[in-house]
Write a protein that holds these residues in place. Structure first.
Motif, PDB file in Angstrom:
ATOM      1  N   ASN A 221     -21.690 159.422  82.025  1.00  0.00           N
ATOM      2  CA  ASN A 221     -20.642 159.572  81.761  1.00  0.00           C
ATOM      3  C   ASN A 221     -20.389 159.695  80.317  1.00  0.00           C
ATOM      4  O   ASN A 221     -20.769 159.108  79.519  1.00  0.00           O
ATOM      5  N   SER A 222     -19.388 160.398  79.865  1.00  0.00           N
ATOM      6  CA  SER A 222     -18.985 160.504  78.542  1.00  0.00           C
ATOM      7  C   SER A 222     -18.390 159.398  77.763  1.00  0.00           C
ATOM      8  O   SER A 222     -17.796 158.786  78.817  1.00  0.00           O
ATOM      9  N   ILE A 223     -18.332 159.189  76.726  1.00  0.00           N
ATOM     10  CA  ILE A 223     -17.948 157.915  76.082  1.00  0.00           C
ATOM     11  C   ILE A 223     -16.768 158.532  74.931  1.00  0.00           C
ATOM     12  O   ILE A 223     -16.970 159.210  73.988  1.00  0.00           O
ATOM     13  N   ASP A 224     -15.390 158.140  75.361  1.00  0.00           N
ATOM     14  CA  ASP A 224     -14.404 158.491  74.513  1.00  0.00           C
ATOM     15  C   ASP A 224     -13.927 157.304  73.721  1.00  0.00           C
ATOM     16  O   ASP A 224     -14.646 156.184  73.748  1.00  0.00           O
ATOM     17  N   GLU A 225     -13.012 157.256  73.110  1.00  0.00           N
ATOM     18  CA  GLU A 225     -12.553 156.121  72.259  1.00  0.00           C
ATOM     19  C   GLU A 225     -12.179 155.034  73.082  1.00  0.00           C
ATOM     20  O   GLU A 225     -12.483 153.716  72.757  1.00  0.00           O
TER      21      GLU A 225
ATOM     22  N   GLU B 156     -30.752 161.222  66.330  1.00  0.00           N
ATOM     23  CA  GLU B 156     -30.034 159.847  66.010  1.00  0.00           C
ATOM     24  C   GLU B 156     -28.452 160.290  66.452  1.00  0.00           C
ATOM     25  O   GLU B 156     -27.689 159.331  66.308  1.00  0.00           O
ATOM     26  N   GLU B 157     -28.179 161.110  67.101  1.00  0.00           N
ATOM     27  CA  GLU B 157     -26.581 161.481  67.817  1.00  0.00           C
ATOM     28  C   GLU B 157     -26.569 161.944  69.027  1.00  0.00           C
ATOM     29  O   GLU B 157     -27.875 162.777  69.365  1.00  0.00           O
ATOM     30  N   GLY B 158     -25.568 162.053  69.655  1.00  0.00           N
ATOM     31  CA  GLY B 158     -25.449 162.577  70.970  1.00  0.00           C
ATOM     32  C   GLY B 158     -26.229 161.853  72.057  1.00  0.00           C
ATOM     33  O   GLY B 158     -26.989 162.499  72.918  1.00  0.00           O
ATOM     34  N   LEU B 159     -27.010 160.892  71.967  1.00  0.00           N
ATOM     35  CA  LEU B 159     -27.526 160.167  72.758  1.00  0.00           C
ATOM     36  C   LEU B 159     -26.966 159.291  73.813  1.00  0.00           C
ATOM     37  O   LEU B 159     -25.493 159.591  74.105  1.00  0.00           O
ATOM     38  N   VAL B 160     -27.699 159.000  74.867  1.00  0.00           N
ATOM     39  CA  VAL B 160     -27.177 158.548  76.167  1.00  0.00           C
ATOM     40  C   VAL B 160     -27.413 156.834  76.272  1.00  0.00           C
ATOM     41  O   VAL B 160     -28.509 156.547  76.064  1.00  0.00           O
ATOM     42  N   LEU B 161     -26.315 156.031  76.068  1.00  0.00           N
ATOM     43  CA  LEU B 161     -26.448 154.692  76.474  1.00  0.00           C
ATOM     44  C   LEU B 161     -26.914 154.233  77.849  1.00  0.00           C
ATOM     45  O   LEU B 161     -26.222 154.775  78.761  1.00  0.00           O
TER      46      LEU B 161
ATOM     47  N   SER C  58     -22.724 153.294  68.544  1.00  0.00           N
ATOM     48  CA  SER C  58     -22.300 154.344  67.619  1.00  0.00           C
ATOM     49  C   SER C  58     -23.137 155.662  67.470  1.00  0.00           C
ATOM     50  O   SER C  58     -22.552 156.684  67.204  1.00  0.00           O
ATOM     51  N   MET C  59     -24.319 155.553  67.937  1.00  0.00           N
ATOM     52  CA  MET C  59     -25.167 156.910  68.172  1.00  0.00           C
ATOM     53  C   MET C  59     -25.143 157.651  69.303  1.00  0.00           C
ATOM     54  O   MET C  59     -25.678 158.850  69.484  1.00  0.00           O
ATOM     55  N   CYS C  60     -24.230 157.007  70.177  1.00  0.00           N
ATOM     56  CA  CYS C  60     -24.192 157.477  71.703  1.00  0.00           C
ATOM     57  C   CYS C  60     -23.072 158.346  71.910  1.00  0.00           C
ATOM     58  O   CYS C  60     -21.778 157.909  71.463  1.00  0.00           O
ATOM     59  N   SER C  61     -23.169 159.388  72.700  1.00  0.00           N
ATOM     60  CA  SER C  61     -21.812 160.321  73.085  1.00  0.00           C
ATOM     61  C   SER C  61     -21.605 159.939  74.657  1.00  0.00           C
ATOM     62  O   SER C  61     -20.672 160.462  75.055  1.00  0.00           O
ATOM     63  N   SER C  62     -22.732 159.251  75.410  1.00  0.00           N
ATOM     64  CA  SER C  62     -22.378 159.309  76.576  1.00  0.00           C
ATOM     65  C   SER C  62     -23.170 157.997  77.158  1.00  0.00           C
ATOM     66  O   SER C  62     -23.912 157.319  76.310  1.00  0.00           O
ATOM     67  N   TYR C  63     -23.062 157.566  78.414  1.00  0.00           N
ATOM     68  CA  TYR C  63     -23.787 156.472  78.994  1.00  0.00           C
ATOM     69  C   TYR C  63     -24.099 156.684  80.473  1.00  0.00           C
ATOM     70  O   TYR C  63     -23.556 157.282  81.294  1.00  0.00           O
ATOM     71  N   GLN C  64     -25.126 156.011  80.786  1.00  0.00           N
ATOM     72  CA  GLN C  64     -25.773 156.112  81.988  1.00  0.00           C
ATOM     73  C   GLN C  64     -25.436 154.858  82.973  1.00  0.00           C
ATOM     74  O   GLN C  64     -25.756 153.699  82.315  1.00  0.00           O
TER      75      GLN C  64
ATOM     76  N   ILE D 183     -28.536 143.670  72.346  1.00  0.00           N
ATOM     77  CA  ILE D 183     -29.608 144.666  72.153  1.00  0.00           C
ATOM     78  C   ILE D 183     -29.469 145.735  73.166  1.00  0.00           C
ATOM     79  O   ILE D 183     -29.115 145.432  74.252  1.00  0.00           O
ATOM     80  N   ALA D 184     -28.971 146.887  72.569  1.00  0.00           N
ATOM     81  CA  ALA D 184     -28.879 148.058  73.315  1.00  0.00           C
ATOM     82  C   ALA D 184     -30.101 149.026  73.547  1.00  0.00           C
ATOM     83  O   ALA D 184     -30.740 149.029  72.401  1.00  0.00           O
ATOM     84  N   PHE D 185     -29.992 149.913  74.288  1.00  0.00           N
ATOM     85  CA  PHE D 185     -30.991 150.824  74.638  1.00  0.00           C
ATOM     86  C   PHE D 185     -30.494 152.421  74.813  1.00  0.00           C
ATOM     87  O   PHE D 185     -29.321 152.302  75.472  1.00  0.00           O
TER      88      PHE D 185
END
Length: 998
Positions: free
Chosen positions: A578-582, A625-630, A565-571, A603-605
């Protein structure tokens, strides 16, 4: 004249003695001269006080460790919170050097070094109030009012008897009472003395706290008693500081010093402004490595402990309840005794009583005053002994014996009792609210699944991960942790320190990702740390690479859905962001739920980059705490304990409900609950048995009271949710046991009727708030505690039934005999002997029965059930009526039935009465079961006490005739006594066939 007198006259003997003394003095002087310098050179005995202006010679430097510092100056630095004194010693780094400790590796050189430090700076122990000796318990036993009255009566009886019949025959009445009283006192004192020693031992074991210290470059667990000045102690949230010291390294440290200062405010501790740590304080937040500067009585907590005298004896609720019962029965006994006293005195002074030969006693002019007084004293003595038998002083003793025996056995069953009341209360528990990790599970975490982006990564695809992503993963695991990896050299296997979750992640990163923790720590500098706690369910750090001082990296790890929930994108594994949409969030949630359904902890990083000067994030203490990369999700498997399912079934069979309260998500919690047998596989999420903490928290009080009985699993719970559940369950009448291991569990542990803390993973705050410590963190041990709690309650009920039977029979027979015949059938010594069998020996025999499986087949006692049940009344009244009938028959028809004189008849009555108690003691072993001999050979103490009682009774009757007022019996008379008493066995079997509502 003897030869010695010829050789050595008086003068010669004096000269010889003087010569011997002179030779001894010379030897002592020579010994001092030879040995004293050697003793003074030994480091173990010399503590020097050297200041800056003093000179130190070479011999001191070679033989005396720690000559560089005055121990008192170290003590004063912390006690006075003096930054000025600390500065004079060179700051924290200077103190580290002065106490000859390595800031990274701790104390080196092993046992000899530790021993020297204890001799110079003292040990980490506190003086305790000396244990009460045997003489104390003898004196306490003498303080009993009835005992004092008996002693006075015995003294008067002894005086009048000797005056009347001389020493040879006049001492029997008074002397026998003395001997009987001292026997009762001695047995009671020995019993109480042994239990006091047992409680002292358990108290010492509960105070033996384990902490982590760094020695010889490795982190190891030691007792707080073994900590020395110079140790580096590692503390985390919930730990109690074991000694005074200085902040060496750590993050976000907050401590609670209310136990020392009385102030409730929490203090921040850091390197520069407030590096002082006080023993007895508790770590509220953060992590620290502290340097120990003073121990034991030189600490702040030591001064407090030195002024406290703790008494190990505490009265439990059951003991208080029994005191009321004892008082009530005692009042009845006093009334009966007073009535008997009046009747006997009236009959004596009106000439209707008989003397020892059966002749009527008349008070005429020739009657001597001493004869009158002797008769009155004997009458008073008889009345007092009625009181002694009537008052069940053995009830509190039975509780003490049962609790002490249970506490000792529970220690071997991996449960340490901190509060006596918990033993008995646990037997009444109706609900157990349990944690998951380490209690229902093995607490042996292992990473079994790993996802990068939307792809599962196995061993074959690890090599496809880009170096950039690997580097981030290694940083996220190695820097954002309170654990550590230790290797003595390259050839040795790695050792992992920390919580089970931390150790699992570190092990995975080392063996699967090729992480080198020491290298990463050298290449990066940590700026700020947000430590993990049960409310946030995540931890984070900010750090810089040494080759890139302008970029701040933020790493977070924690509960997977919260990090997502704190991430806006993932690697992904190739390093592409890549961005995370709904739609993507739905996919990630499905991945997390899929792992959770397999009982995996997820557990997520995530990470974020902040370039220096970026608005809002220039302060490294403000973690992004926001706009992070998962960049990774791992699943950790913690297998259920193999024996948990059967333990849960045992609790259900005993009418005790199990509620699992965990911080895991709904899917993981449900899967574990099904695996443990708390839920059936058909249970879903829509019937109210599985809820989240937030949902429960938002119920109205009425809704909570209505739904709390249905709830079996509470997921994603906070400490407040656990506390709310405990309060709600207690309000609707449940007796609640709660398990906990964290600092935040303390309110729920205190609120519960029985708080059960974990001995391995539990923090010191949790242990202090609990009543019982589960030493192996195993749910099965909790079930064992439940069984022992029921055993304590059951043993007390057995003894109450046994003792009240004797009380009723003794009072009725004495009352009827006094009114009708003007005498009581049992002498003072005989009644004291019965009292010894009934109280001390009976308590010892019945209080040490071990728990049986049938205890877990009954419903819990709860709060309102009476101590004496209908079943107990049925058993004791039937036995008491039988004994009264037999004894009255012997009293009035015994001479005619057996064709004997009154003396033999009285002996028959006494012997039968004692054997009735012996046989009834077997009946009392089982309150409901008809087979009273089941498991009897396993209780060797019971059989031993029965054997001792029978042997002593034979001695009383056959060999102590004048002392006990008895007459020898023939084989037929012995057989008759035993046969009549043995009828209580079939009588007990028949009575137990009568149905009674309990």
């Amino acid at each position: 004249m003897r030869i010695s007198d010829k050789l050595f006259g008086p003068k010669q003997r004096w000269r010889l003695a003087f010569s011997v003394i002179s030779i001894c003095n010379a030897l002592i002087s020579l010994t001092k001269k030879k040995l004293l310098p050697a003793i003074q050179r030994t480091p173990s005995y010399k503590v020097i006080d050297i200041h800056a202006d003093d000179e130190v010679n070479e011999s001191d430097q070679n033989h005396i460790p720690f000559y560089k510092i005055d121990p008192k100056s170290l003590v004063n630095v912390v006690k006075e919170r003096s930054l000025e004194l600390l500065g004079q010693l060179g700051g924290v780094e200077g103190v580290v050097a002065l106490v000859e400790t390595d800031a990274e590796n701790g104390i080196v050189d092993g046992v000899k070094n530790l021993s020297c430090r204890r001799n110079v700076f003292g040990a980490n122990t506190y003086p305790k109030k000396p244990p009460k000796g045997f003489f104390y318990f003898m004196v306490e036993a003498f303080k009993d009012t009835t005992i004092l009255i008996l002693l006075v009566c015995a003294a008067l009886s002894l005086g009048f008897g000797i005056n009347k019949a001389g020493w040879a025959n006049g001492w029997y009445d008074g002397g026998s009472i003395y001997i009987a009283v001292f026997l009762v006192i001695g047995v009671s004192a020995v019993s109480n003395f042994k239990q006091s020693r047992q409680f002292e031992k358990l108290s010492k074991e509960s105070a033996n706290i384990k902490v982590d210290v760094v020695r010889d470059g490795r982190r190891q667990e030691v007792s707080t008693f073994d900590i020395v000045v110079g140790d580096i102690v590692c503390l985390k949230i919930g730990d109690q500081i074991p000694a005074d010291g200085l902040f060496l390294s750590g993050y976000s440290l907050t401590v609670d010093e209310s136990s020392i200062t009385g102030e409730g405010d929490h203090l921040d501790v850091n390197w520069s402004e407030n590096p002082f740590l006080f023993s007895g304080a508790k770590v509220v937040d953060g992590y620290v490595q502290m340097l120990v500067t003073s121990v034991g009585m030189n600490t702040t907590w030591g001064e407090v402990m030195g002024s406290i005298n703790r008494d190990t004896n505490e009265q439990t609720p059951l003991q208080a309840r029994l005191d009321k019962l004892t008082s009530y029965i005692g009042k009845i006994g006093l009334t009966v005794a007073f009535f008997v006293l009046v009747v006997l005195l009236v009959r004596y002074f009106t000439g209707t009583s008989k003397d020892a030969e059966g002749h009527r006693e008349y008070l005429g002019r020739e009657t001597k005053f001493r004869d009158v007084m002797n008769a009155v004293i004997l009458i008073i003595s008889d009345a007092v002994t009625i009181v002694v038998v009537a008052i069940p002083e053995g009830l509190p003793l039975a509780v003490t014996l049962t609790l002490a025996f249970s506490m000792k056995r529970m220690m071997s069953d991996m449960a340490m009792v901190r509060k006596l009341s918990a033993c008995e209360t646990m037997g009444s528990a109706t609900i157990i609210c349990t944690d998951k990790t380490g209690t229902l599970t093995l607490n042996q975490m292992k990473v079994t699944e790993f996802w990068l982006g939307q792809n599962a990564i196995n061993n074959d695809s690890l090599h496809k991960i880009s170096l950039n992503v690997l580097e981030l993963l290694r940083q996220g695991v190695s820097l954002n942790t309170t654990g550590n990896v230790y290797r003595a050299n390259s050839g040795m296997a790695a050792e992992f320190c920390g919580s089970p979750t931390e150790k699992a992640l570190l092990s995975w990163a080392v063996f699967d990702l090729g992480m080198n923790m020491e290298e990463l720590k050298r290449d990066c500098s940590i700026l700020h740390v947000e430590t993990f706690n049960s409310e946030k369910k995540r931890s984070g750090i900010s750090m810089r690479k040494k080759d890139d001082e302008k970029t701040i990296y933020v790493h977070w790890k924690g509960a997977a859905e919260m990090i997502v929930s704190m991430c806006s994108s993932y690697q992904d594994q190739t390093g592409v962001i890549n961005s995370i949409d709904e739609a993507e969030k739905v996919i990630f949630n499905q991945i997390i739920q899929g792992m959770a359904a397999k009982s995996l902890r997820c557990i997520a990083f995530a990470y974020g980059k902040v370039v220096e000067g970026e608005f809002g994030y220039s302060d490294p203490q403000l973690l992004k705490e926001e706009g992070l990369v998962l960049f990774g999700v791992v699943g950790l498997k913690d297998p259920c304990r193999p024996e948990v399912k059967s333990a849960v079934e045992a609790c259900r069979g005993a009418g005790v409900k199990i509620k699992m309260i965990t911080g895991d998500n709904l899917f993981t919690a449900r899967a574990i609950a099904i695996e443990c047998g708390i839920l059936s596989e058909e249970v879903g999420f829509d019937n109210g048995e599985v809820v989240e903490g937030a949902e429960f928290r938002n119920y109205t009080p009425e809704e909570r009271a209505e739904k709390v009985n249905i709830i079996c699993v509470m997921a994603r719970s906070s400490p407040l949710d656990k506390l709310l559940m405990v309060q709600c369950l207690k309000q609707i009448g449940h007796v609640v046991a709660v398990t906990g291991d964290g600092t935040n569990d303390a309110p729920a542990l205190k609120e519960a009727d029985i708080g059960l803390s974990m001995g391995i993973q539990g923090t010191e705050v949790a242990k202090e708030s609990s009543d019982i410590i589960i030493l192996d963190d195993n749910f099965t041990s909790i079930v064992t505690v439940l069984k022992w709690g029921r055993c304590v309650y059951n043993n007390i009920q057995k003894f109450i039934q046994f003792q009240l039977t004797v009380n009723i029979a003794a009072l009725v027979i004495n009352l009827i005999a006094a009114v009708s015949a003007g005498e009581i059938p049992l002498t003072a010594v005989q009644m004291l002997w019965v009292n010894l069998i009934m109280d001390t020996l009976g308590a010892l025999a019945l209080a040490t029965e071990r728990p049986t499986e049938d205890l877990m087949e009954k419903p819990p006692v709860g709060r309102s059930k009476p101590l004496i049940t209908n079943i107990m009344w049925r058993n004791l009244i039937s036995q008491a009526l039988y004994q009264v009938a037999v004894l009255l028959t012997l009293q009035f028809k015994g001479e005619a039935i057996f064709g004997v004189n009154e003396k033999v008849k009285d002996t028959l009555l006494f012997n039968t009465f004692v054997f009735c108690q012996v046989f009834n003691e077997f009946n009392s072993r089982k309150l409901e079961k008809k087979n009273v001999f089941e498991g009897i050979l396993r209780n060797k103490l019971f059989m031993g006490i029965i054997g001792v009682t029978v042997v002593l009774q034979v001695v009383m009757v056959e060999f102590l005739k004048k002392f006990a007022g008895t007459h020898r019996l023939n084989w037929g008379q012995w057989g008759a006594c035993i046969g009549v008493a043995a009828i209580s066995w079939p009588l007990g079997w028949v009575v137990k066939c009568i149905p009674v509502s309990n």
